[in-house]
Enzyme design. Structure first.
Site, PDB file in Angstrom:
ATOM      1  N   LYS A 131      10.320  -3.840 -19.387  1.00 19.51           N
ATOM      2  CA  LYS A 131      10.539  -4.376 -20.911  1.00 19.51           C
ATOM      3  C   LYS A 131       9.863  -3.354 -21.718  1.00 19.51           C
ATOM      4  O   LYS A 131       9.069  -2.283 -21.496  1.00 19.51           O
ATOM      5  CB  LYS A 131      10.189  -5.657 -21.121  1.00 19.51           C
ATOM      6  CG  LYS A 131       8.492  -5.823 -20.991  1.00 19.51           C
ATOM      7  CD  LYS A 131       7.901  -6.967 -21.469  1.00 19.51           C
ATOM      8  CE  LYS A 131       6.410  -7.044 -21.273  1.00 19.51           C
ATOM      9  NZ  LYS A 131       5.735  -8.543 -21.450  1.00 19.51           N
TER      10      LYS A 131
ATOM     11  N   ASP B 274       2.476 -17.259 -22.644  1.00 21.29           N
ATOM     12  CA  ASP B 274       1.813 -17.489 -24.121  1.00 21.29           C
ATOM     13  C   ASP B 274       3.094 -18.143 -24.666  1.00 21.29           C
ATOM     14  O   ASP B 274       3.396 -19.303 -25.088  1.00 21.29           O
ATOM     15  CB  ASP B 274       1.397 -16.202 -24.774  1.00 21.29           C
ATOM     16  CG  ASP B 274       1.002 -16.537 -26.000  1.00 21.29           C
ATOM     17  OD1 ASP B 274       0.927 -17.644 -26.312  1.00 21.29           O
ATOM     18  OD2 ASP B 274       0.218 -15.554 -26.645  1.00 21.29           O
TER      19      ASP B 274
END
Length: 314
Positions: free
Chosen positions: A195, A225
Site C-alpha cells: 500500500k 484503527d
C-alpha cells in the site's frame, strides 16, 4: 487477602474486565482500589489494602483516551509511596507505539516519551503484548516481557479455519515478518498487500503480491484503527478471486468509522484479542481472551521461570 500471597493484582478503570479474568485464572481476588473523580476532570488513586513489601501488578491498557495512561501513572506513584516491593505494569495494549521513530521532520517519538514517563513514575518491569515494533522494548531501562497473541490465535486457526486451503496474508509490507512466521509454522502460502499512503489513516493505492484465487485468506495484523487498510485489503483479495477473507488482529482500537467499514467489507470474520474492550456491535467480530496467557506469565514472573517457551511464533 492472605498474608502469604507474594503478589497483588490491581486494575485501572477501563481494563478491569481483563484484570478480573486474570485473577480468576490465578485463583486470587482483584485488589481493592479507589479511584476518585473530581468535578474539574482530575482524579486521585488510593489502595484500600496494605501493599507493603508485595509485588504489585497493575493491569491497564493505554488505549484512548489519555486518562487511562494518567490513571496508570498515579497507580504506579501511589504503589511506590506505599512501599511496594516491586511495581510491574501490565499493559496489554501499549498506546503511542506507532510513534516509534522520526518519520518526518519536527515530530515527537511518542513511544520513547511514554517509556521514559513510565520509568520515571517507577515501574520495575513491563509486561505487554504485540508491540507495533519490537525495538520499542529498547526504549525501557527495566525488563520488558513482550508477549505474543499467537499462542491464542494459533489454537483458533487450527480448530476453526480450513487449513487445507488457507493462505496467510498481510495488509501491508510492515507486517511481512509476522505473516511469514505464521506461514512457515503452519506450512501454508503467504501473500502481501503493498500500500501507499498520502496521509495518516488514508490509503491511496494497494496491490497484491501473490495468488489468492479460490483460496481462504487470513489477514494478520497487530492493530486495526479506522479499518481503512484491512477492509481495502479484504475487498481487493475478494476482487482477485479469494473464496473467503478473514482477519486476525491483536488490538481492536476500532476508531470510528471502523465497525461500519468492517460490516460493509468483504471480510467474513475479524478476530481480535481482548487487550482493548470492543464495545460496538458486529456479527463479524470474534473476541479471543488473552487473560490466561497474562495470568501464566504473571505466575512465571513471580516464580522466576522462563516465559519464552510459551511462544512458538514471535
Amino acid at each position: 487477602m492472605s498474608k502469604h500471597t507474594p503478589y497483588l493484582i490491581f486494575s485501572g478503570t477501563k481494563t478491569r474486565y481483563l484484570a478480573e479474568k486474570i485473577c480468576n485464572s490465578l485463583g486470587c481476588p482483584l485488589g481493592k482500589m479507589n479511584i476518585q473523580h473530581f468535578a474539574d476532570g482530575e482524579f486521585s488513586v488510593s489502595y484500600e489494602e496494605s501493599i507493603r513489601g508485595r509485588d504489585v501488578f497493575l493491569v491497564q491498557s493505554t488505549f484512548p483516551n489519555s486518562d487511562n495512561l494518567m490513571e496508570l501513572l498515579l497507580m504506579i506513584d501511589a504503589a511506590k509511596r506505599a512501599s511496594a516491593h516491586s511495581v510491574i505494569a501490565v499493559i496489554p495494549y501499549f498506546g503511542w507505539a506507532r510513534q516509534d521513530r522520526k518519520d518526518k521532520p519536527r515530530v515527537s517519538i511518542g513511544a520513547k516519551l511514554i517509556a521514559d514517563i513510565l520509568g520515571v513514575a517507577g515501574i520495575d518491569r513491563l509486561i505487554t503484548m504485540d508491540l507495533h515494533a519490537d525495538q520499542i522494548q529498547g526504549f525501557f531501562d527495566v525488563p520488558v516481557d513482550h508477549l505474543y497473541a499467537s499462542s491464542v490465535f494459533l489454537e483458533y486457526i487450527k480448530n476453526a479455519l480450513p487449513l487445507d486451503n488457507l493462505v496467510m496474508a498481510t495488509p501491508d509490507v510492515g507486517g511481512t515478518k509476522r505473516a511469514s512466521s505464521y506461514s512457515k509454522y503452519l506450512g501454508i502460502p503467504m501473500v502481501i498487500c503493498h500500500k501507499t499512503r498520502q496521509q495518516a489513516n488514508k490509503v491511496s493505492n494497494m496491490r497484491i503480491i501473490g495468488d489468492v484465487k479460490n483460496k481462504d485468506v487470513l489477514l494478520i495484523d497487530d492493530i486495526v484503527d479506522t479499518a481503512g487498510t484491512i477492509t481495502k485489503a479484504a475487498d481487493l483479495m475478494k476482487k482477485n478471486g479469494a473464496r473467503s477473507v478473514r482477519a486476525m488482529v491483536s488490538h481492536a482500537v476500532m476508531s470510528n468509522p471502523a465497525t461500519r467499514r468492517v460490516n460493509q467489507s468483504a471480510l467474513k470474520e475479524i478476530i481480535f484479542s481482548d487487550s482493548i474492550p470492543y464495545t460496538k456491535k458486529s456479527e463479524k467480530v470474534t473476541i479471543l481472551s488473552v487473560a490466561e496467557m497474562f495470568a501464566e506469565v504473571i505466575r512465571r514472573v513471580c516464580m522466576d521461570e522462563s516465559i519464552s517457551s510459551l511462544y512458538t511464533i514471535k
